[in-house]
Design an enzyme around this catalytic site. Structure first.
Site, PDB file in Angstrom:
ATOM      1  N   LYS A 192      -8.757  12.778  -7.493  1.00  0.00           N
ATOM      2  CA  LYS A 192      -7.960  12.221  -8.602  1.00  0.00           C
ATOM      3  C   LYS A 192      -7.932  10.700  -8.541  1.00  0.00           C
ATOM      4  CE  LYS A 192      -4.306  11.230  -5.845  1.00  0.00           C
ATOM      5  NZ  LYS A 192      -3.465  10.020  -5.733  1.00  0.00           N
ATOM      6  N   THR A 249      -1.261   9.665 -11.171  1.00  0.00           N
ATOM      7  CA  THR A 249      -2.098   8.583 -10.647  1.00  0.00           C
ATOM      8  C   THR A 249      -2.830   7.841 -11.763  1.00  0.00           C
ATOM      9  OG1 THR A 249      -2.436   9.999  -8.718  1.00  0.00           O
ATOM     10  CG2 THR A 249      -3.753   8.018  -8.830  1.00  0.00           C
TER      11      THR A 249
END
Length: 340
Positions: A192, A249
């Site tokens: 990610k 994120t």
């Protein structure tokens, strides 16, 4: 109550130490810098990584790895991924009984292509490892220290150890789920960061929400393709360590990877970005590893490939985006489950 040592006094290691101290555990936080350990002990501050946060007086710190190794039988590894091998090599000389390792670092080692749990098992003899548990999920340290609601996952093939770590950390503001899919949790947590770099670049170029939504969605498809190819469960990528971690994120100003990507999109060079950040940006190192993994397993990962080109082949970010948009047409769900 347990005696727990946390290795790594960065923002995340310190935040988790606060959670442990809040839960009444006897937590010892290790820093490789004596001045930082002294600041934590004497002033109850860690100004470089968590400015303005008052640490619990019960939280103690040390710069002696030997003292840390002898503190208890639970070791939380919160050092950057590039330092894990060295720390484990030093640590194994200082312990003489099986330890429960909990790792919270998100990355893949370039060249060896090892996940973090694999690196730990390579460096620490099996008779000194009781078990390894991965703690991961959408969790910015800056919000954890404010006791804002946060949910993460503890993953271990032996679910009883995942439950032990769940009990260790869980409280009214820090909720912990369990999962037995270690591969999926580690892959989701690592990859990610790559997509977050891309989201930051997109924002730095001035593109809008449409572009970011596409990056997150297609990025998740890439993560799931590679993860299932190497043994992860597809359902893991719909959970906290998949889409959950990806959202936080890619969209938060707290994200180092988003911030680094944003500066790249605005025209800064990678070495300038890393110098300005002053902290580890895990996505840069992981992009190299993920690109190598995709080549090795022959799994198409066009976003990862584009970011690799920007970071390591000096391709202009806008050119990389144009190349992504100009690829041959495809069906949306093509290849999603081909690699299981």
């Amino acid at each position: 109550m347990e005696k727990v040592v946390v290795l790594g006094a960065g923002s995340w290691g310190t935040a988790l130490s606060i959670v442990l101290a809040d839960n009444g555990h006897e937590c010892l936080l290790w820093s490789h810098r004596k001045d930082q350990a002294d600041e934590i002990n004497d002033q109850h501050l860690n100004e470089k990584y968590l400015p303005g946060t008052i640490l619990p007086k019960t939280l103690k710190a040390t710069s002696s790895l030997e003292e840390a190794a002898g503190h208890g039988k639970i070791i939380v590894i919160a050092v950057p991924t590039k330092g894990i091998r060295e720390v484990c090599r030093n640590l194994k000389e200082m312990i003489n009984e099986p330890m429960l390792f909990v790792h919270v670092s998100k990355g893949i080692e370039p060249d060896s292509l090892k996940r973090i749990s694999e690196v730990i098992r390579e460096e620490v003899p099996s008779h000194l490892i009781e078990e390894i548990v991965v703690l991961s999920g959408p969790s910015h340290a800056e919000e954890v220290v404010l006791r804002h609601p946060t949910t993460v996952t503890a993953a271990c093939e032996d679910i009883l150890y995942a439950e032990k770590v769940q009990d260790l950390f869980m409280n009214g503001h820090f909720r912990v789920y369990t999962n037995s899919d270690v591969i999926g949790v580690e892959i989701g947590g690592a990859l990610k960061n790559i997509i977050a770099l891309g989201a930051g670049i997109s924002d730095g170029l001035g593109y809008g929400d449409n572009a970011k939504a596409a990056l997150i969605t297609r990025g998740l498809a890439e993560i799931a393709r590679l993860g299932t190819k190497i043994g992860a469960q597809p359902s893991t990528f719909s959970g906290l360590t998949g889409i959950g971690d990806l959202i936080v994120t890619c969209t938060s100003v707290h994200s180092r990877n988003w911030r680094a990507g944003n500066l790249l999109g605005k025209g800064m060079k990678l070495d300038e970005v890393l110098e300005q950040m002053g902290m580890v940006v895990e996505g840069v190192r992981t992009t190299k590893a993920a690109y190598q993994l995709s080549e090795f397993h022959k799994v198409p990962m066009p976003i990862t490939r584009a970011l690799y080109a920007v970071l390591f082949e000096h391709v202009d970010p806008k050119t990389a985006v144009d190349q992504l948009m100009d690829r041959v047409k495809k069906r949306e769900m093509e290849d999603l489950y081909e690699y299981q």
